[in-house]
Design an enzyme around this catalytic site. Sequence first.
Site, short mmCIF file in Angstrom:
data_model
loop_
_atom_site.label_atom_id
_atom_site.label_comp_id
_atom_site.label_asym_id
_atom_site.label_seq_id
_atom_site.Cartn_x
_atom_site.Cartn_y
_atom_site.Cartn_z
N GLY A 31 0.82 -1.21 0.00
CA GLY A 31 0.00 0.00 0.00
C GLY A 31 0.85 1.25 0.00
O GLY A 31 1.65 1.46 0.91
N VAL A 99 -1.41 -7.34 -4.50
CA VAL A 99 -1.15 -8.46 -3.60
C VAL A 99 -2.42 -9.30 -3.51
O VAL A 99 -3.51 -8.78 -3.24
CB VAL A 99 -0.70 -7.96 -2.22
CG1 VAL A 99 -0.60 -9.11 -1.23
CG2 VAL A 99 0.65 -7.27 -2.35
N GLU A 195 -18.99 17.47 1.84
CA GLU A 195 -18.06 18.24 0.99
C GLU A 195 -18.48 18.17 -0.48
O GLU A 195 -18.45 19.16 -1.20
CB GLU A 195 -16.63 17.75 1.20
CG GLU A 195 -16.15 18.05 2.61
CD GLU A 195 -14.70 17.69 2.90
OE1 GLU A 195 -14.15 18.25 3.84
OE2 GLU A 195 -14.13 16.85 2.20
N ALA A 339 -6.49 10.70 7.53
CA ALA A 339 -5.14 10.74 6.97
C ALA A 339 -4.07 10.91 8.06
O ALA A 339 -3.04 10.23 8.04
CB ALA A 339 -5.05 11.87 5.95
N GLN A 340 -4.33 11.80 9.04
CA GLN A 340 -3.33 12.04 10.08
C GLN A 340 -3.03 10.77 10.88
O GLN A 340 -1.86 10.48 11.19
CB GLN A 340 -3.83 13.13 11.05
CG GLN A 340 -3.22 14.49 10.79
CD GLN A 340 -1.70 14.45 10.68
OE1 GLN A 340 -1.00 13.81 11.47
NE2 GLN A 340 -1.18 15.11 9.67
C1 LIG Z 1 -13.25 10.72 -0.56
C2 LIG Z 1 -12.42 10.70 0.70
C3 LIG Z 1 -12.26 11.87 1.41
C4 LIG Z 1 -11.49 11.88 2.56
N1 LIG Z 1 -11.32 13.06 3.24
C5 LIG Z 1 -10.50 13.09 4.31
C6 LIG Z 1 -10.22 14.33 4.96
O1 LIG Z 1 -10.73 15.39 4.58
N2 LIG Z 1 -9.37 14.30 6.02
C7 LIG Z 1 -8.79 13.16 6.45
O2 LIG Z 1 -7.99 13.18 7.40
N3 LIG Z 1 -9.05 11.97 5.89
C8 LIG Z 1 -9.89 11.91 4.81
N4 LIG Z 1 -10.15 10.72 4.20
C9 LIG Z 1 -9.62 9.48 4.79
C10 LIG Z 1 -8.16 9.30 4.43
O3 LIG Z 1 -7.96 9.52 3.06
C11 LIG Z 1 -7.76 7.89 4.83
O4 LIG Z 1 -7.88 7.78 6.24
C12 LIG Z 1 -6.33 7.58 4.42
O5 LIG Z 1 -6.20 7.63 3.02
C13 LIG Z 1 -5.92 6.20 4.92
O6 LIG Z 1 -4.60 5.97 4.50
P1 LIG Z 1 -4.10 4.47 4.24
O7 LIG Z 1 -2.66 4.58 3.89
O8 LIG Z 1 -4.50 3.60 5.36
O9 LIG Z 1 -4.96 3.97 2.99
P2 LIG Z 1 -5.04 4.57 1.52
O10 LIG Z 1 -4.59 5.98 1.49
O11 LIG Z 1 -6.41 4.25 1.05
O12 LIG Z 1 -3.98 3.71 0.70
C14 LIG Z 1 -4.13 2.33 0.53
C15 LIG Z 1 -3.25 1.92 -0.65
O13 LIG Z 1 -3.21 0.49 -0.70
C16 LIG Z 1 -3.29 0.08 -2.04
N5 LIG Z 1 -3.82 -1.29 -2.05
C17 LIG Z 1 -4.98 -1.73 -1.55
N6 LIG Z 1 -5.11 -3.05 -1.73
C18 LIG Z 1 -3.98 -3.44 -2.37
C19 LIG Z 1 -3.52 -4.70 -2.84
N7 LIG Z 1 -4.23 -5.82 -2.68
N8 LIG Z 1 -2.34 -4.75 -3.47
C20 LIG Z 1 -1.58 -3.65 -3.65
N9 LIG Z 1 -1.98 -2.43 -3.22
C21 LIG Z 1 -3.16 -2.33 -2.59
C22 LIG Z 1 -4.22 1.09 -2.69
O14 LIG Z 1 -4.04 1.14 -4.09
C23 LIG Z 1 -3.82 2.37 -1.98
O15 LIG Z 1 -2.81 3.09 -2.71
C24 LIG Z 1 -10.91 10.68 3.04
C25 LIG Z 1 -11.10 9.50 2.31
C26 LIG Z 1 -11.84 9.50 1.15
C27 LIG Z 1 -12.02 8.23 0.38
#
Ligand SMILES: Cc1cc2nc3c(=O)[nH]c(=O)nc-3n(C[C@H](O)[C@H](O)[C@H](O)COP(=O)(O)OP(=O)(O)OC[C@H]3O[C@@H](n4cnc5c(N)ncnc54)[C@H](O)[C@@H]3O)c2cc1C
Length: 441
Positions: A31, A99, A195, A339-340
């Site tokens: 990820g 994966v 939003e 995100a944080q």
């Molecule tokens: C529309 C939207 C608006 C948002 N607005 C906010 C906001 O205003 N403020 C805030 O703080 N948070 C916001 N969030 C939430 C925030 O974006 C998430 O909490 C954050 O992205 C989580 O990070 P992460 O690294 O856990 O997952 P992600 O950022 O989702 O990254 C996961 C990664 O894993 C990869 N992946 C998944 N499965 C596989 C696999 N099997 N094989 C290879 N790669 C894989 C994906 O391609 C992706 O790149 C928002 C989310 C969305 C969807």
Amino acid sequence: MSAMLAESRRAEATAAVESPRGERKRVVIIGGGFAGIAAAHALRHADADVLLIDRRNHHIFQPLLYQVATAVLSPAEIAAPIRQLEAKQRNVTVLLAEVTGIDVASRTIEAASPGAGVRKIGFDYLVVATGMRPSYFGHDEFARYAPGLKSLGDAETIRAKILGAFELAATTEDEGERARQMTFVLVGAGATGVELAGSLADLVKVTLRGNFRRIDPGKASIILLDAGNRVLPTFAEAVSRRVARRLTKLGVKVMTGVKVETVDDQGVVAGGSRIPSATVLWTAGVAASPIPKMLGTKTDRAGRALVDPFLKVVDTPGVFVAGDAASVMQNRHPVPGVAQAAIQEGRYVGRLIASELKGREVKRPFHYFDKGNMAVVAKNYAVLERGWLCTGGFLTWLVWAFVHILSLPQLQNRLRVQRQWLWSYFTGQRSSRLIPESPTI
Ligand SMILES: Cc1cc2nc3c(=O)[nH]c(=O)nc-3n(C[C@H](O)[C@H](O)[C@H](O)COP(=O)(O)OP(=O)(O)OC[C@H]3O[C@@H](n4cnc5c(N)ncnc54)[C@H](O)[C@@H]3O)c2cc1C
């Protein structure tokens, strides 16, 4: 069979098990989202080979996805190639692959790369940071008619649906069909729904004004539905009330306490009544990807892996889960899926692994530092909640804009978004109003 497929099959048949070799340990991160990138950066001085795997070649700044869906920004402005983000970190290799399996017993994962088939890759440490995907609460059939917002492709689909609806409304002779094309239903009044609804209201009232001769886009109906009893349920009730008032002022019809029963090609049935709509958008629930379940550990109802206070999978040394895919408790409350939290968890796991590689034991569990929760409601208005502080208005909106620009992944994204925002702020225009050739129109 195409030459490419044949080659891929051959590669699959001979797929080698790539195990960690030599003295250096291998850390595999699945990820390249907020948590995965933060974990990789925290390992920059570690004596280890880091393999960062993602099924997409880009990292997405998801908090601004709704602006791509409503034509304010274009996809490249909120995304960055993962290879470029990692180019300067010599111990990181990036692999474009999905994966598909994890075997913790043999400490291998299975990854399918385009054109190269499935490979087994060994690891010493594994960080699962695969995030979440939209959940239709057991009604996956809704997905066909109500796209969720999670990827750049989703945002472009939504943008094409919205802009295409006005084109169809302008050409039809049927009054009922025109009204259906000009009705937009958003299911889910959390931050994404709010939003998106606010930005859509600005689009129809300001940007599209005067662009059509036969219809008035300003008369479009935007309906924000939620089964819960208020918008922004993770914020204080007073904030929810302010935001609902603001949305109403913008012309959005807020309907809370209304459950969606059906979504089909004609619209939705909610609270027993049909709402004809050509554009239904799903901004409701999220569920984890199938990957955490492959770890063989307990998961919560949304499919997130339950991890210990060090973000480790219980009884599985060297295996961690970070970001949205992890279910982490702090002071008996779940750490939010924002995100944080993902960045802090990814960074923590990266540092912990780096310490373990030096033979040091980490005794301090993960602690989430809450920098506050923000949501924006169209132009000039945002809300912020941080501990006892609840505020909203123009100044908060400026802070929101400043924080988001600074948080974008690359300098070029920051400059481009800043320029687009200034342009749209002063002219009301949106630069990304293209409808790609698609079956929607
Ligand atoms: C529309 C939207 C608006 C948002 N607005 C906010 C906001 O205003 N403020 C805030 O703080 N948070 C916001 N969030 C939430 C925030 O974006 C998430 O909490 C954050 O992205 C989580 O990070 P992460 O690294 O856990 O997952 P992600 O950022 O989702 O990254 C996961 C990664 O894993 C990869 N992946 C998944 N499965 C596989 C696999 N099997 N094989 C290879 N790669 C894989 C994906 O391609 C992706 O790149 C928002 C989310 C969305 C969807």
